[in-house]
Design an enzyme around this catalytic site. Structure first.
Site, PDB file in Angstrom:
ATOM      1  N   SER A   1       0.854  -1.186   0.000  1.00  0.00           N
ATOM      2  CA  SER A   1       0.000   0.000   0.000  1.00  0.00           C
ATOM      3  C   SER A   1       0.892   1.239   0.000  1.00  0.00           C
ATOM      4  O   SER A   1       1.949   1.241   0.635  1.00  0.00           O
ATOM      5  CB  SER A   1      -0.868  -0.014   1.250  1.00  0.00           C
ATOM      6  OG  SER A   1      -1.535   1.210   1.367  1.00  0.00           O
ATOM      7  N   SER A   2       0.450   2.304  -0.677  1.00  0.00           N
ATOM      8  CA  SER A   2       1.290   3.513  -0.764  1.00  0.00           C
ATOM      9  C   SER A   2       1.546   4.128   0.605  1.00  0.00           C
ATOM     10  O   SER A   2       2.517   4.862   0.780  1.00  0.00           O
ATOM     11  CB  SER A   2       0.626   4.543  -1.678  1.00  0.00           C
ATOM     12  OG  SER A   2      -0.634   4.910  -1.167  1.00  0.00           O
ATOM     13  N   CYS A   3       0.684   3.831   1.606  1.00  0.00           N
ATOM     14  CA  CYS A   3       0.863   4.458   2.918  1.00  0.00           C
ATOM     15  C   CYS A   3       2.028   3.858   3.694  1.00  0.00           C
ATOM     16  O   CYS A   3       2.277   4.253   4.828  1.00  0.00           O
ATOM     17  CB  CYS A   3      -0.423   4.388   3.730  1.00  0.00           C
ATOM     18  SG  CYS A   3      -0.919   2.722   4.103  1.00  0.00           S
TER      19      CYS A   3
ATOM     20  N   TYR B   1       0.785  -1.223  10.795  1.00  0.00           N
ATOM     21  CA  TYR B   1       0.302  -1.753   9.504  1.00  0.00           C
ATOM     22  C   TYR B   1       1.412  -1.711   8.464  1.00  0.00           C
ATOM     23  O   TYR B   1       1.644  -2.677   7.723  1.00  0.00           O
ATOM     24  CB  TYR B   1      -0.886  -0.897   9.055  1.00  0.00           C
ATOM     25  CG  TYR B   1      -1.441  -1.199   7.693  1.00  0.00           C
ATOM     26  CD1 TYR B   1      -2.285  -2.281   7.500  1.00  0.00           C
ATOM     27  CD2 TYR B   1      -1.152  -0.378   6.602  1.00  0.00           C
ATOM     28  CE1 TYR B   1      -2.822  -2.552   6.242  1.00  0.00           C
ATOM     29  CE2 TYR B   1      -1.678  -0.637   5.346  1.00  0.00           C
ATOM     30  CZ  TYR B   1      -2.518  -1.722   5.173  1.00  0.00           C
ATOM     31  OH  TYR B   1      -3.042  -1.983   3.927  1.00  0.00           O
TER      32      TYR B   1
ATOM     33  N   LYS C   1       3.168  -4.746   6.333  1.00  0.00           N
ATOM     34  CA  LYS C   1       3.157  -4.781   4.860  1.00  0.00           C
ATOM     35  C   LYS C   1       4.579  -4.834   4.299  1.00  0.00           C
ATOM     36  O   LYS C   1       4.840  -5.542   3.326  1.00  0.00           O
ATOM     37  CB  LYS C   1       2.432  -3.550   4.314  1.00  0.00           C
ATOM     38  CG  LYS C   1       0.939  -3.629   4.483  1.00  0.00           C
ATOM     39  CD  LYS C   1       0.362  -4.496   3.386  1.00  0.00           C
ATOM     40  CE  LYS C   1      -1.061  -4.894   3.657  1.00  0.00           C
ATOM     41  NZ  LYS C   1      -1.538  -5.926   2.745  1.00  0.00           N
TER      42      LYS C   1
ATOM     43  N   HIS D   1     -11.888   4.508   4.938  1.00  0.00           N
ATOM     44  CA  HIS D   1     -10.915   5.436   4.353  1.00  0.00           C
ATOM     45  C   HIS D   1     -11.601   6.748   3.989  1.00  0.00           C
ATOM     46  O   HIS D   1     -12.825   6.839   3.956  1.00  0.00           O
ATOM     47  CB  HIS D   1     -10.290   4.815   3.105  1.00  0.00           C
ATOM     48  CG  HIS D   1      -9.329   3.706   3.413  1.00  0.00           C
ATOM     49  ND1 HIS D   1      -9.534   2.407   3.005  1.00  0.00           N
ATOM     50  CD2 HIS D   1      -8.162   3.701   4.099  1.00  0.00           C
ATOM     51  CE1 HIS D   1      -8.526   1.658   3.417  1.00  0.00           C
ATOM     52  NE2 HIS D   1      -7.683   2.407   4.080  1.00  0.00           N
TER      53      HIS D   1
HETATM   54  N1  LIG Z   1      -8.449  -0.122   0.384  1.00  0.00           N
HETATM   55  C1  LIG Z   1      -7.405   0.567  -0.019  1.00  0.00           C
HETATM   56  O1  LIG Z   1      -7.454   1.796  -0.223  1.00  0.00           O
HETATM   57  C2  LIG Z   1      -6.096  -0.137  -0.282  1.00  0.00           C
HETATM   58  C3  LIG Z   1      -5.039   0.637  -0.779  1.00  0.00           C
HETATM   59  C4  LIG Z   1      -3.836   0.020  -1.043  1.00  0.00           C
HETATM   60  C5  LIG Z   1      -3.696  -1.332  -0.783  1.00  0.00           C
HETATM   61  N2  LIG Z   1      -4.727  -2.063  -0.308  1.00  0.00           N
HETATM   62  C6  LIG Z   1      -4.486  -3.480  -0.023  1.00  0.00           C
HETATM   63  O2  LIG Z   1      -5.409  -4.321  -0.665  1.00  0.00           O
HETATM   64  C7  LIG Z   1      -5.661  -5.458   0.133  1.00  0.00           C
HETATM   65  C8  LIG Z   1      -7.152  -5.646   0.308  1.00  0.00           C
HETATM   66  O3  LIG Z   1      -7.743  -4.470   0.838  1.00  0.00           O
HETATM   67  P1  LIG Z   1      -9.319  -4.202   0.778  1.00  0.00           P
HETATM   68  O4  LIG Z   1      -9.494  -2.743   0.780  1.00  0.00           O
HETATM   69  O5  LIG Z   1      -9.928  -5.042  -0.274  1.00  0.00           O
HETATM   70  O6  LIG Z   1      -9.766  -4.753   2.224  1.00  0.00           O
HETATM   71  P2  LIG Z   1     -11.226  -5.229   2.691  1.00  0.00           P
HETATM   72  O7  LIG Z   1     -12.284  -4.712   1.785  1.00  0.00           O
HETATM   73  O8  LIG Z   1     -11.304  -4.908   4.145  1.00  0.00           O
HETATM   74  O9  LIG Z   1     -11.165  -6.808   2.512  1.00  0.00           O
HETATM   75  C9  LIG Z   1     -10.277  -7.561   3.235  1.00  0.00           C
HETATM   76  C10 LIG Z   1     -10.595  -9.021   3.035  1.00  0.00           C
HETATM   77  O10 LIG Z   1      -9.666  -9.764   3.818  1.00  0.00           O
HETATM   78  C11 LIG Z   1     -10.327 -10.856   4.375  1.00  0.00           C
HETATM   79  N3  LIG Z   1      -9.745 -11.173   5.664  1.00  0.00           N
HETATM   80  C12 LIG Z   1      -9.458 -10.323   6.695  1.00  0.00           C
HETATM   81  N4  LIG Z   1      -8.988 -11.014   7.739  1.00  0.00           N
HETATM   82  C13 LIG Z   1      -8.983 -12.337   7.370  1.00  0.00           C
HETATM   83  C14 LIG Z   1      -8.627 -13.529   8.029  1.00  0.00           C
HETATM   84  N5  LIG Z   1      -8.170 -13.527   9.282  1.00  0.00           N
HETATM   85  N6  LIG Z   1      -8.767 -14.687   7.360  1.00  0.00           N
HETATM   86  C15 LIG Z   1      -9.233 -14.706   6.088  1.00  0.00           C
HETATM   87  N7  LIG Z   1      -9.585 -13.605   5.410  1.00  0.00           N
HETATM   88  C16 LIG Z   1      -9.471 -12.425   6.057  1.00  0.00           C
HETATM   89  C17 LIG Z   1     -11.783 -10.481   4.542  1.00  0.00           C
HETATM   90  O11 LIG Z   1     -12.539 -11.658   4.322  1.00  0.00           O
HETATM   91  P3  LIG Z   1     -14.119 -11.848   4.736  1.00  0.00           P
HETATM   92  O12 LIG Z   1     -14.870 -10.841   3.922  1.00  0.00           O
HETATM   93  O13 LIG Z   1     -14.437 -13.232   4.314  1.00  0.00           O
HETATM   94  O14 LIG Z   1     -14.210 -11.607   6.211  1.00  0.00           O
HETATM   95  C18 LIG Z   1     -11.993  -9.434   3.464  1.00  0.00           C
HETATM   96  O15 LIG Z   1     -12.669  -9.969   2.371  1.00  0.00           O
HETATM   97  C19 LIG Z   1      -4.910  -5.233   1.437  1.00  0.00           C
HETATM   98  O16 LIG Z   1      -3.700  -5.945   1.409  1.00  0.00           O
HETATM   99  C20 LIG Z   1      -4.635  -3.766   1.456  1.00  0.00           C
HETATM  100  O17 LIG Z   1      -3.464  -3.463   2.144  1.00  0.00           O
HETATM  101  C21 LIG Z   1      -5.940  -1.496  -0.055  1.00  0.00           C
END
Ligand SMILES: NC(=O)c1ccc[n+]([C@@H]2O[C@H](COP(=O)([O-])OP(=O)(O)OC[C@H]3O[C@@H](n4cnc5c(N)ncnc54)[C@H](OP(=O)(O)O)[C@@H]3O)[C@@H](O)[C@H]2O)c1
Length: 309
Positions: free
Chosen positions: A108-110, A137, A141, A180
């Site tokens: 992630s960029s952060c 976090y 990462k 966010h």
């Molecule tokens: N959102 C952003 O702006 C952003 C920016 C840069 C990078 N990212 C990266 O993208 C990735 C996904 O982010 P997102 O925004 O899609 O997050 P999200 O919408 O919160 O989804 C996270 C997913 O992870 C699963 N999860 C969490 N804890 C778990 C566990 N203990 N066991 C199994 N599954 C688990 C959840 O599954 P369930 O639904 O089944 O509970 C959920 O579907 C992350 O690595 C994040 O760092 C996100």
């Protein structure tokens, strides 16, 4: 990736995982494996090992993580470092043990240094102090990225990492405290409009600059890189343009049609002053985003209305 290859999308119900899952379906991949966190808690080493032993996926998109906004990151510091390290260690190690052909890990960029020069080049990781509010976090990462590099250098595993900018889009998190900035603003302006609230308060001064990428664009980039990128160095994914939080708020206000006033609460933390990705490496590979910010906010708002109202 062959169209019939077994592909595990970890976190397929999240914003990123669901977009990757849909993109793979659209592109004709037929053998996608998924588990919810209830079915498979990726923090559990034994259960993850059993899953890989039984399913033997050939490709893995690791989009499962504990994710949240500035307040959640700062409040649940232990959960953010523990859960993310546990999830990614278990999945990356089992991908190695079971000879997964390729794994893509999401950074992630952060997690770049708080005061890194802008735009952020891939080389700037670990060149300075991190933003304190999300340090746990970020450390987790960074460990995930370094794990992918280490497994590549020691064992020759084809594990790559990508560094997305701030994301928004379908299936985003609209939780009142843990979301966010962009989805939080959509929710606040929508509720203020519906309830005819005269003023909306926005955390921070409004001056920080941020970049935003729509979730389906990120998914397309991830599938593209899975098929076209095999280097040790992680790669930035973004749009290469940023906007101040104040201008973002004004844009969302206009799209939603809220007529009240804005008030910036400078007692709340701003976070990093600017976060803009240098996406020249990604552009040189031949990938560029499609959805601009205004169109993306319209799509995200329609998704919010459909799912939360
Ligand atoms: N959102 C952003 O702006 C952003 C920016 C840069 C990078 N990212 C990266 O993208 C990735 C996904 O982010 P997102 O925004 O899609 O997050 P999200 O919408 O919160 O989804 C996270 C997913 O992870 C699963 N999860 C969490 N804890 C778990 C566990 N203990 N066991 C199994 N599954 C688990 C959840 O599954 P369930 O639904 O089944 O509970 C959920 O579907 C992350 O690595 C994040 O760092 C996100």
């Amino acid at each position: 990736m062959e169209k019939e290859a077994k592909i595990y999308v970890a976190g397929h119900r999240g914003m990123v995982g669901s977009a990757i899952y849909q993109k793979l379906k659209q592109e004709g991949y037929t053998n996608i494996v998924t588990r919810t966190s209830k079915e498979l808690d990726l923090r559990n080493q034994h259960d993850v090992a059993t899953f890989f032993e039984n399913e033997k996926p050939e490709y893995v998109f690791l989009a499962a993580a504990k994710v949240g906004g500035i307040v959640a990151n700062n409040t649940y510091r232990a959960d953010f470092i523990y859960e993310n390290i546990a999830i990614q260690s278990n999945v990356i190690h089992q991908a190695h043990v079971h000879q997964v052909k390729k794994l893509l890990f999401l950074g992630s960029s952060c997690i770049y240094p708080k005061l890194a020069p802008q735009p952020l080049k891939e080389d700037y990781l670990l060149t300075g102090t991190l933003e304190p509010t999300n340090e746990p976090y970020a450390i987790a990462k960074i460990a995930g990225i370094k794990m992918c590099e280490a497994y590549r250098s020691q064992y020759g595993d084809n594990f790559i990492s990508v560094m997305p900018t701030n994301l928004y889009g379908y299936n985003d998190n609209y939780h009142p405290e843990n979301s966010h900035v962009l989805p939080a603003l959509i929710r606040r302006f929508h509720e203020a409009k519906v309830n005819e609230v005269p003023e909306v308060t926005i955390w921070g001064t409004g001056s920080p600059l941020r970049e935003f990428l729509f979730s389906t664009d990120l998914a397309e980039a991830c599938v593209f890189l899975m098929n076209n990128y095999d280097e040790e160095q992680f790669i930035n994914i973004g749009v290469g343009e940023d906007i101040s939080i104040k201008d973002l708020a004004l844009l969302i206000k206009t799209i939603i049609g809220y007529k009240g006033e804005l008030n910036f609460d400078s007692n709340k933390p701003d976070g990093t002053p600017r976060k803009l990705m240098d996406v020249s490496k990604l552009h040189a590979l031949g990938w560029k985003h499609r959805i601009d910010l205004e169109e993306g906010i319209r799509l995200a708002y329609a998704d919010f209305i459909a799912k939360h109202c």
